[in-house]
Enzyme design. Structure first.
Site, mmCIF file in Angstrom:
data_model
loop_
_atom_site.group_PDB
_atom_site.id
_atom_site.type_symbol
_atom_site.label_atom_id
_atom_site.label_comp_id
_atom_site.label_asym_id
_atom_site.label_seq_id
_atom_site.Cartn_x
_atom_site.Cartn_y
_atom_site.Cartn_z
ATOM 1 C CB CYS A 143 -0.912 -0.007 1.217
ATOM 2 S SG CYS A 143 -2.023 1.408 1.263
ATOM 3 C CB CYS A 182 -1.142 3.664 8.122
ATOM 4 S SG CYS A 182 -2.225 4.407 6.873
ATOM 5 C CB CYS A 238 -0.721 -0.443 8.222
ATOM 6 S SG CYS A 238 -1.594 -1.593 7.134
ATOM 7 C CB CYS A 289 -15.638 -6.567 6.673
ATOM 8 S SG CYS A 289 -16.915 -6.238 7.863
ATOM 9 C CB CYS A 346 -18.707 -4.097 5.667
ATOM 10 S SG CYS A 346 -17.611 -2.798 6.266
ATOM 11 C CB CYS A 359 -18.207 1.019 9.466
ATOM 12 S SG CYS A 359 -17.133 0.092 10.591
ATOM 13 N NE ARG A 412 -17.402 -4.888 13.905
ATOM 14 C CZ ARG A 412 -17.761 -4.122 12.885
ATOM 15 N NH1 ARG A 412 -16.910 -3.337 12.332
ATOM 16 N NH2 ARG A 412 -18.984 -4.172 12.440
HETATM 17 N N1 SAM Z 1 -6.578 0.621 3.171
HETATM 18 C C1 SAM Z 1 -7.825 0.949 3.711
HETATM 19 C C2 SAM Z 1 -7.737 2.117 4.682
HETATM 20 O O1 SAM Z 1 -6.785 2.259 5.400
HETATM 21 O O2 SAM Z 1 -8.692 2.882 4.713
HETATM 22 C C3 SAM Z 1 -8.520 -0.202 4.374
HETATM 23 C C4 SAM Z 1 -7.800 -1.229 5.188
HETATM 24 S S1 SAM Z 1 -7.064 -0.686 6.729
HETATM 25 C C5 SAM Z 1 -6.141 -2.090 7.166
HETATM 26 C C6 SAM Z 1 -8.418 -0.565 7.875
HETATM 27 C C7 SAM Z 1 -8.130 -0.112 9.280
HETATM 28 O O3 SAM Z 1 -7.570 -1.177 10.021
HETATM 29 C C8 SAM Z 1 -7.172 1.031 9.509
HETATM 30 O O4 SAM Z 1 -7.748 2.275 9.292
HETATM 31 C C9 SAM Z 1 -6.806 0.849 10.970
HETATM 32 O O5 SAM Z 1 -7.704 1.578 11.788
HETATM 33 C C10 SAM Z 1 -6.971 -0.654 11.198
HETATM 34 N N2 SAM Z 1 -5.655 -1.302 11.396
HETATM 35 C C11 SAM Z 1 -4.738 -1.567 10.447
HETATM 36 N N3 SAM Z 1 -3.639 -2.156 10.979
HETATM 37 C C12 SAM Z 1 -3.860 -2.252 12.310
HETATM 38 C C13 SAM Z 1 -3.086 -2.765 13.405
HETATM 39 N N4 SAM Z 1 -1.870 -3.241 13.248
HETATM 40 N N5 SAM Z 1 -3.635 -2.723 14.635
HETATM 41 C C14 SAM Z 1 -4.881 -2.224 14.818
HETATM 42 N N6 SAM Z 1 -5.647 -1.719 13.827
HETATM 43 C C15 SAM Z 1 -5.150 -1.728 12.587
HETATM 44 FE FE1 SF4 Z 2 -2.734 1.184 3.391
HETATM 45 FE FE2 SF4 Z 2 -2.617 -0.041 5.745
HETATM 46 FE FE3 SF4 Z 2 -2.895 2.589 5.650
HETATM 47 FE FE4 SF4 Z 2 -4.950 1.004 4.863
HETATM 48 S S1 SF4 Z 2 -4.094 1.175 6.936
HETATM 49 S S2 SF4 Z 2 -4.163 2.845 3.836
HETATM 50 S S3 SF4 Z 2 -3.781 -0.695 3.985
HETATM 51 S S4 SF4 Z 2 -1.118 1.427 4.930
#
Ligand code: SAM
Ligand code: SF4
Ligand code: DTB
Length: 319
Positions: free
Chosen positions: A56, A60, A63, A100, A132, A192, A264
């Site tokens: 990606c 973040c 992630c 989802c 979702c 959500c 949730r």
């Molecule tokens: N890429 C899309 C986005 O970020 O909008 C969707 C997938 S992303 C993995 C969805 C959410 O998962 C993130 O916004 C974050 O809040 C949560 N998330 C991701 N990695 C995480 C982690 N290691 N621990 C807890 N929550 C996590």
């Molecule tokens: Fe990409 Fe992970 Fe951020 Fe979602 S949370 S935008 S998958 S880096």
């Protein structure tokens, strides 16, 4: 001060006042609010699948799927519709009522991949499950097309409070997130949105997050409260875990501020004791992710959730 700023300041003060209350007083109040608006024995269960994994463009800091981090996660191309629907069927059989689908995209781009997502949504709906998706940023016309395909919920998290946000993500603005949520809302798809606890933020930042969520008009129908799943190789991977009491506190304050929403208890349950989860359910959490995996990290060992729900006298939707 303009009226809007006064409202925002008082929402923040209220969220902070709740978070600062003695824990059991707060849980007691939240449990009362929960019982006024929801069946306290019912837990909604959603199952996740990662339809496109890794690589990606966003940074973040939590992630596993960010191309900016070296996490050793294997990238996977977009799944075939048939494989996703087979997973949805299995999810339904194991008691989930919502499916989802998550994609490691910064934003949705038009073309074959988006057409495939629309087909997945139609297929999941045809199975009699709620659908979702979480696909990153979204334009209004894309939200409209998802609505026409039958999508029930779009997940797009605010993640944390505004003042802490740039310590977590730099490639997407907080207001971009609010714009996506607005596009979802305008298209008539249920929202959500929630956040992650334990990113190293303080209680003030958690109060900001809750005030932002509660200030959405109308309020989000679904509010995921994730706790950080530390992933090695990410900037936030070795952040010390947040104390359980702070998690319970945040769930309770969310319930009070968002009395009608589904709250949730999301990522991070795998590391949570049964007792902490029980307190979260008492404090108003009424939804979980079921299954052994979230998107890329473990969720619950087989049978553990069923045993816990049975022990607490709770049951799934339709069970
Ligand atoms: N890429 C899309 C986005 O970020 O909008 C969707 C997938 S992303 C993995 C969805 C959410 O998962 C993130 O916004 C974050 O809040 C949560 N998330 C991701 N990695 C995480 C982690 N290691 N621990 C807890 N929550 C996590
Ligand atoms: Fe990409 Fe992970 Fe951020 Fe979602 S949370 S935008 S998958 S880096
Ligand atoms: C949400 O708030 N939590 C889910 C869902 N929305 C998409 C994702 C949790 C991801 C946890 C880390 C992983 O498994 O990669």
């Amino acid at each position: 001060m303009p009226a809007e700023a006064t409202t925002a300041a008082s929402a923040l003060a209220e969220a902070r006042r709740l978070l600062d209350r003695p824990l059991l007083e707060l849980v007691f109040e939240a449990a009362g609010v929960h019982r006024q608006h929801h069946d306290p024995a019912r837990i909604q269960r959603s199952q996740l699948v990662s339809i496109k994994t890794g690589g990606c463009a966003e940074d973040c800091g939590y992630c596993s799927q960010s191309a900016h981090s070296q996490t050793g996660l294997e990238r996977q191309p977009m799944m075939e519709v048939g494989a996703v629907l087979a997973a949805a069927r299995a999810a339904k059989e194991s008691g989930a009522d919502r499916f989802c689908m998550g994609a490691a995209w910064r934003e949705v781009s038009e073309g074959e991949d988006f057409e495939r997502v629309l087909e997945m949504v139609r297929g999941v709906k045809a199975l009699g499950l709620e659908a979702c998706v979480t696909l990153g940023m979204l334009e209004p016309d894309q939200a409209q097309r998802l609505q026409e395909a039958g999508l029930d919920f779009y997940n797009h998290n605010l993640d944390t409070g505004r003042s802490f946000y740039d310590r977590v993500v730099t490639t997407r603005e907080y207001d971009d997130r609010l714009r996506t949520i607005e596009a979802v809302r305008e298209a008539g798809v249920r929202v959500c949105t929630g956040g992650i606890l334990g990113l190293g933020e303080d209680r003030g930042a958690r109060a900001e997050l809750l005030a932002e969520l509660a200030g959405l008009d109308p309020p989000p129908e679904s509010v995921p409260i994730n706790t950080l799943v530390g992933v090695e190789g990410t900037p936030l991977g070795d952040t010390p875990p947040l104390d359980w009491a702070e998690v319970v506190r945040t769930v309770a304050a969310t319930r009070i501020l968002l009395p009608h929403s589904t709250v949730r208890l999301s990522a991070g349950r795998g590391e949570m004791s049964e007792q902490t989860q029980a307190l979260c359910f008492l404090a108003g959490a009424n939804s979980i992710f079921s299954g052994e995996e979230l998107l890329t990290t473990p969720n619950a060992e087989p049978g553990r959730d069923e045993a816990l729900l049975a022990k607490l006298g709770l049951h799934g939707v339709g069970a």
